[in-house]
Scaffold this active site. Structure first.
Site, mmCIF file in Angstrom:
data_model
loop_
_atom_site.group_PDB
_atom_site.id
_atom_site.type_symbol
_atom_site.label_atom_id
_atom_site.label_comp_id
_atom_site.label_asym_id
_atom_site.label_seq_id
_atom_site.Cartn_x
_atom_site.Cartn_y
_atom_site.Cartn_z
ATOM 1 N N LYS A 144 0.841 -1.194 0.000
ATOM 2 C CA LYS A 144 0.000 0.000 0.000
ATOM 3 C C LYS A 144 0.880 1.249 0.000
ATOM 4 O O LYS A 144 1.850 1.336 0.755
ATOM 5 C CB LYS A 144 -0.882 -0.032 1.251
ATOM 6 C CG LYS A 144 -2.129 0.811 1.205
ATOM 7 C CD LYS A 144 -2.982 0.483 2.423
ATOM 8 C CE LYS A 144 -4.298 1.238 2.400
ATOM 9 N NZ LYS A 144 -5.122 0.872 3.569
ATOM 10 N N GLU A 152 -18.618 -7.127 10.672
ATOM 11 C CA GLU A 152 -19.551 -6.400 11.530
ATOM 12 C C GLU A 152 -20.529 -7.316 12.245
ATOM 13 O O GLU A 152 -20.883 -7.082 13.409
ATOM 14 C CB GLU A 152 -20.310 -5.350 10.710
ATOM 15 C CG GLU A 152 -19.460 -4.195 10.217
ATOM 16 C CD GLU A 152 -18.753 -4.482 8.909
ATOM 17 O OE1 GLU A 152 -18.046 -3.591 8.398
ATOM 18 O OE2 GLU A 152 -18.907 -5.608 8.372
ATOM 19 N N ARG A 209 -25.040 -3.774 7.869
ATOM 20 C CA ARG A 209 -24.599 -5.145 7.592
ATOM 21 C C ARG A 209 -24.862 -6.076 8.762
ATOM 22 O O ARG A 209 -24.834 -7.291 8.597
ATOM 23 C CB ARG A 209 -23.107 -5.139 7.263
ATOM 24 C CG ARG A 209 -22.745 -4.258 6.089
ATOM 25 C CD ARG A 209 -21.248 -4.069 5.988
ATOM 26 N NE ARG A 209 -20.584 -5.330 5.735
ATOM 27 C CZ ARG A 209 -19.878 -5.601 4.632
ATOM 28 N NH1 ARG A 209 -19.781 -4.700 3.685
ATOM 29 N NH2 ARG A 209 -19.291 -6.756 4.491
#
Length: 635
Positions: free
Chosen positions: A283, A368, A396
């Site tokens: 990244k 979640e 979610r």
């Protein structure tokens, strides 16, 4: 003229010679830094997928072949290579380029949702559809998923089904050891062993040379590739989880060696079955400030200096920072308070709590549903969990909030950051559904702070509740000054009072300041106004009803859905007590909102002080003419 200026279509990428690809990658990185530093956006993830994106568009023929990105914030390079470079001057701006894939922009975009762990299921469905239609032999579907997104349970549900089929699909695992921050959990440990163990670079080179020597023949190819894989795992890591599922596996591949990635993708494409290509990327690759940022490698940035990576504006306190400080303070006096998040320790403000109380902080990855039910278990065990997620992501886990927390009256506090209209990140990132959804959970209480002082107060009240779930929600960005309280009417704060108070305006959460501005405009028109803020909006207290039944008109302002929102709940309560006071409800309409700055979105949907005041003045004028109380539908 640079190479990038000649890229108008993936065919232009495929037309380049291999010797030109490093130059193209360098131009793309420079372009990303220049454009994203000027607009803000997801910089680090896209710097990490430059070579991978180039290889994908050289091996596959989009849009006939479909590339599904999970999540879409890593698709900037894909947008550049599909002819949208010129539109980056208006990235994430009104009527400009979306920060996520967008079907309205290009036939090369498939899934617009910015919620993670969904791409494999979407790609599985596409592969099934193509098989049923008899076109699977002519088209390819590719799902690009990060190691962070693989921590989500939905991804593994999809893998379970994909592995049991023989439908062609290429799954690219973009393994950069991070989602927002470093990826956690058993999967992360497994992949990290492959990345970081002694001899990893030697195995990468060995794998590369072995792949390059492999004949382009299915069985021989995969025998050699599996030999590479097994040799790597024997030296570096435990038995591979992907092959245990029955999936073909190629890797690990150096994701910044375009030729190596292209070769692996070509072999995976030609296998004509489900294949995982494990690509190691970094990244922020190629941009020093991002590479040196240990927190999140410039995952998301505002406007920055492109040379230094430093922000060009210094922001004051934010809603998130106030919550962060308040939670640490609570943790000092409440040893039973623990914190949970879903791969968003930094963005939700939990990092200070984690540093102070590392044994009381749990980052469960992009999961979640698990976060919520695990919190219910912690509550059963005598603790009070604070689950901090973005408001859009609580959608979610609604079933878990309802059945695992609500049904069991679990003392869990949900802190919903980025609630309401967030704007720039578009439709799926607006936190506009939570109040309408969560109101139907029996026993759940919702608090909407209007400023820093009320956020601290309501958070403490929320964690004191032990007989059911509580919610504290607040918006994105700077928090501003505290709103002065004129007086209190029992549990209700009065923020403005003028004239006879014929109009009662209830400002919910961050919309309280807008309500005060509405009152100023109405007072200038000679209309008496009282602005109230109940703090706790679910359930609405009897004090709110008392304020409302004596008014000539009641107005509610909220940055959640108008249908099924707090205004609608107030209307029901008023009818239940036999009141016929007119009610105007202002909120977010039930449709997906285009990306733009928050104030631009609010203006578009008529949720500004000017819009509300105008509607109220028009109603009061018609009321005076008819001298009748008529219930109005609102905006």
């Amino acid at each position: 003229m640079g190479l990038l200026e000649g890229i108008r279509d993936p065919r232009d990428v495929r037309a380049l010679s291999p010797d030109q690809l490093d130059d193209l990658a360098a131009e793309v990185r420079a372009f990303l830094v220049a454009k994203v530093s000027a607009s803000g956006g997801h910089l680090g993830p896209n710097l990490g997928v430059v070579e991978l994106s180039i290889a994908l568009h050289r091996v596959f023929r989009s849009p006939e072949d479909l590339i599904v990105w999970d999540t879409g914030h890593q698709a900037y390079v894909h947008k550049i290579l599909t002819g949208r470079a010129e539109a980056f001057d208006r990235l994430r701006q009104s009527e400009g380029l979306s920060g996520y894939p967008s079907r309205a922009e290009s036939p090369h975009d498939v899934v617009e949702n910015s919620h993670a762990s969904t791409a494999l299921s979407y790609a599985d469905g596409i592969a099934k559809a193509w098989s049923l239609r008899g076109v699977a032999s002519q088209r390819h579907v590719v799902a690009v998923i990060g190691d962070g997104a693989l921590t989500g349970g939905m991804a593994w549900e999809a893998l379970n089904n994909i592995a049991a089929s023989d439908r062609p699909m290429v799954i690219v695992v973009n393994d950069n050891a991070r989602s927002y921050s470093p990826t956690i959990g058993g999967l992360a440990h497994h992949l990290a062993a492959l990345r970081t163990a002694r001899g990893y670079e030697r195995v990468l080179q060995w794998g590369k040379s072995a792949v390059q020597r492999t004949p382009i023949i299915g069985s021989q190819l995969y025998g050699a590739l599996h030999g590479v894989k097994k040799g790597a795992k024997d030296m570096l890591a435990p038995q591979g989880m992907f092959e245990d599922l029955g999936l073909k596996y190629i890797g690990p591949i150096d994701g910044h060696d375009e030729a190596e990635v292209e070769f692996a993708l070509t072999r995976a494409r030609d296998f004509r079955g489900p294949v995982i290509v494990h690509v190691i990327t970094h990244k922020g690759h190629g941009y020093g400030p991002a590479e040196n940022d240990e927190s999140d490698r410039f995952h998301g940035v505002g406007v920055i200096d492109p040379d230094t990576g430093m922000p060009l504006t210094i922001s004051g306190p934010t809603w998130t920072s106030v919550f962060s400080d308040a939670l640490v303070g609570i943790g000092e006096t409440r040893p039973d308070v623990v914190a949970i998040t879903a791969a968003m320790l930094g963005p939700t403000g939990l990092e200070p709590f984690a540093r102070r109380f590392p044994n009381r902080t749990y980052d469960v990855g992009i999961a979640e549903q698990h976060a919520v039910t695990s919190a219910a278990g912690l509550a059963f065990g005598g603790f009070h969990p604070v689950v901090a997620v973005y408001a859009t992501f609580i959608n979610r886990a609604f079933d878990q909030v309802l059945m695992d927390c609500g049904l069991h009256r679990a003392g869990v506090t949900f802190v919903l950051d980025r609630a309401g209209v967030t704007g720039d990140d578009g439709a799926s990132h607006n936190g506009m559904w939570d109040m309408a959804l969560l109101q139907i959970v029996p026993g759940l209480r919702i608090a909407c702070p209007r400023d820093a002082a009320s956020l601290r107060k309501l958070l403490r009240e929320a964690v004191d509740v032990s007989d059911g779930p509580t919610v504290v929600r607040f918006p994105k960005g700077a928090i501003g000054d505290d709103l002065p309280v004129v007086r209190s009417h029992h549990s209700v704060d009065v923020l403005h009072e003028s004239g006879d108070g014929a109009v009662v305006v209830m400002g919910i959460g961050s919309m309280a300041s807008t309500a005060v501005h509405v009152a100023d405009r109405l007072r200038a028109q000679g209309i008496g106004v009282r602005v109230i803020d109940p703090g706790w909006v679910r359930p609405l207290s009897d004090d709110v009803i008392e304020c409302a039944v004596n008014a000539q008109l009641v107005v509610t302002l909220e940055d959640g859905l108008r249908e099924g929102g707090i205004g609608a709940a107030l209307g029901q309560r008023l009818r239940d007590v036999g009141s016929e006071v007119p009610l105007m409800t202002f909120g977010v309409p039930t449709h997906f909102l285009d990306h733009a700055k928050r104030n631009e979105v609010l203006a578009t949907i008529g949720l500004t002080a000017q819009d509300v005041a105008r509607a109220v003045v028009e109603h009061m004028a018609s009321y005076a003419e008819s001298d009748e109380s008529v219930s109005l539908p609102g905006n």
